[in-house]
Design a protein around this motif. Sequence first.
Motif, PDB file in Angstrom:
ATOM      1  N   LEU A  65     -85.103  66.439 -12.841  1.00 51.84           N
ATOM      2  CA  LEU A  65     -85.037  65.899 -11.485  1.00 51.84           C
ATOM      3  C   LEU A  65     -83.964  64.818 -11.472  1.00 51.84           C
ATOM      4  CD1 LEU A  65     -88.791  65.464 -10.442  1.00 51.84           C
ATOM      5  CD2 LEU A  65     -87.156  67.068  -9.473  1.00 51.84           C
ATOM      6  N   LYS A  73     -87.135  61.100  -5.842  1.00 50.23           N
ATOM      7  CA  LYS A  73     -87.347  61.905  -7.050  1.00 50.23           C
ATOM      8  C   LYS A  73     -88.716  61.654  -7.687  1.00 50.23           C
ATOM      9  CE  LYS A  73     -83.685  60.362  -9.162  1.00 50.23           C
ATOM     10  NZ  LYS A  73     -84.706  59.719  -9.966  1.00 50.23           N
ATOM     11  N   THR A  74     -89.049  60.379  -7.867  1.00 50.42           N
ATOM     12  CA  THR A  74     -90.278  60.045  -8.589  1.00 50.42           C
ATOM     13  C   THR A  74     -91.520  60.456  -7.809  1.00 50.42           C
ATOM     14  OG1 THR A  74     -89.126  58.191  -9.643  1.00 50.42           O
ATOM     15  CG2 THR A  74     -91.526  58.201  -9.774  1.00 50.42           C
ATOM     16  N   LEU A  76     -91.565  62.923  -5.696  1.00 53.63           N
ATOM     17  CA  LEU A  76     -91.536  64.383  -5.793  1.00 53.63           C
ATOM     18  C   LEU A  76     -92.096  64.828  -7.143  1.00 53.63           C
ATOM     19  CD1 LEU A  76     -90.619  66.713  -3.985  1.00 53.63           C
ATOM     20  CD2 LEU A  76     -88.405  66.648  -5.123  1.00 53.63           C
ATOM     21  N   PHE A  77     -91.774  64.080  -8.187  1.00 50.28           N
ATOM     22  CA  PHE A  77     -92.300  64.317  -9.532  1.00 50.28           C
ATOM     23  C   PHE A  77     -93.830  64.275  -9.505  1.00 50.28           C
ATOM     24  CE2 PHE A  77     -93.574  62.433 -13.680  1.00 50.28           C
ATOM     25  CZ  PHE A  77     -93.058  63.366 -14.556  1.00 50.28           C
ATOM     26  N   LEU A 111     -91.083  69.013 -17.056  1.00 42.90           N
ATOM     27  CA  LEU A 111     -90.470  68.376 -15.887  1.00 42.90           C
ATOM     28  C   LEU A 111     -90.067  66.960 -16.271  1.00 42.90           C
ATOM     29  CD1 LEU A 111     -89.899  68.894 -12.838  1.00 42.90           C
ATOM     30  CD2 LEU A 111     -92.095  67.794 -12.362  1.00 42.90           C
ATOM     31  N   ASP A 113     -88.116  63.471 -14.962  1.00 41.16           N
ATOM     32  CA  ASP A 113     -87.562  62.669 -13.872  1.00 41.16           C
ATOM     33  C   ASP A 113     -86.577  61.669 -14.471  1.00 41.16           C
ATOM     34  OD1 ASP A 113     -87.103  61.213 -11.546  1.00 41.16           O
ATOM     35  OD2 ASP A 113     -88.925  59.999 -11.787  1.00 41.16           O
ATOM     36  N   VAL A 136     -82.983  70.081 -10.613  1.00 41.23           N
ATOM     37  CA  VAL A 136     -83.342  69.858  -9.208  1.00 41.23           C
ATOM     38  C   VAL A 136     -82.602  68.606  -8.751  1.00 41.23           C
ATOM     39  CG1 VAL A 136     -85.200  69.409  -7.575  1.00 41.23           C
ATOM     40  CG2 VAL A 136     -85.612  70.912  -9.544  1.00 41.23           C
ATOM     41  N   VAL A 138     -82.032  66.070  -6.048  1.00 38.51           N
ATOM     42  CA  VAL A 138     -82.781  65.597  -4.874  1.00 38.51           C
ATOM     43  C   VAL A 138     -81.878  64.765  -3.966  1.00 38.51           C
ATOM     44  CG1 VAL A 138     -84.843  64.380  -4.087  1.00 38.51           C
ATOM     45  CG2 VAL A 138     -84.859  65.547  -6.314  1.00 38.51           C
ATOM     46  N   ASN A 176     -84.744  66.486   0.560  1.00 38.56           N
ATOM     47  CA  ASN A 176     -86.019  65.788   0.694  1.00 38.56           C
ATOM     48  C   ASN A 176     -86.094  64.971   1.989  1.00 38.56           C
ATOM     49  OD1 ASN A 176     -88.575  64.986  -0.194  1.00 38.56           O
ATOM     50  ND2 ASN A 176     -87.768  63.215  -1.306  1.00 38.56           N
ATOM     51  N   THR A 256     -93.873  70.756  -0.453  1.00 38.90           N
ATOM     52  CA  THR A 256     -93.043  71.125  -1.608  1.00 38.90           C
ATOM     53  C   THR A 256     -93.080  72.631  -1.869  1.00 38.90           C
ATOM     54  OG1 THR A 256     -94.895  70.703  -3.129  1.00 38.90           O
ATOM     55  CG2 THR A 256     -93.376  68.873  -2.704  1.00 38.90           C
TER      56      THR A 256
END
Length: 266
Positions: A65, A73-74, A76-77, A111, A113, A136, A138, A176, A256
């Motif tokens: 990410l 980002k975070t 979304l993580f 995953l 970040d 990804v 963002v 986003n 998401t």
Amino acid sequence: MDEKINLDFEDFSTEPFLESLVKDLQDQDPVFLIGIFVAIAVVVITIVFLKYFLGGQTTRSAVLLVGLCDSGKTLLFSRLLLGKFKRTQTSITESSAVYKAKNERGTSWTLIDLPGHESLRLQFLDRFKGSARAIVFVIDSAIFQKEVRDVAEFLYFLLTDSVISKNAPTVVVACNKQDITMAKSAKLIQQQLEKELNTLRVTRSAALTSQDGSVGGSVHLGKKGKDFEFSQLPMRVEFVECSARSSKGEDGEGDTEALEKSLARL
């Protein structure tokens, strides 16, 4: 007392052995010989396949990410891993966890970040890019117009990196904050990024060439002589819309789904 023995290597000539081997091969059925050569070729091809294809896929199992600061980002993580809202702050180091894709295969990825701060993001990207199965990227869709230049510069660096270009991970541009009224659509963001990257390609190439007569070690973006489009890249690039935060506040659900579908296809 041991007797010293002097060996003359000329006594061990390989010529009779080679002559005998050639004679034996000539006496064999041609079909038999062809079968041997085919079997050897199959073994060699299999070894190469296992080493470079399967080996490469198993080592590149990370989903990175990346993006500018405050792109979401975070959060979304957290949404991808826990499915719920979590208060976040600017990251100064990476965070990682196992993410299970929503597909029938039950695929799992690591995953990661990465920090979005300008002074940190490139060094963290350099550390993890070799293991990336997907990246990804963002974007804050609500203030994209204001950040388009910075977004394009970071994306340009990523897409022209020699390691990333060679490995060709899937790149998912996650547009986003679609829950905000002024958010730009994924289609519009893609069109504006293509124009901005096309301009950057011209200015960067000209600057590097004027310095030492070469274009440097990075990979050329897109096809030479044509306006840049994401379809020209060696990796698959997707644009999806998402919302890590809900318009209903902290208790609401984010959106998401489109991003998770992309990750499920990896």
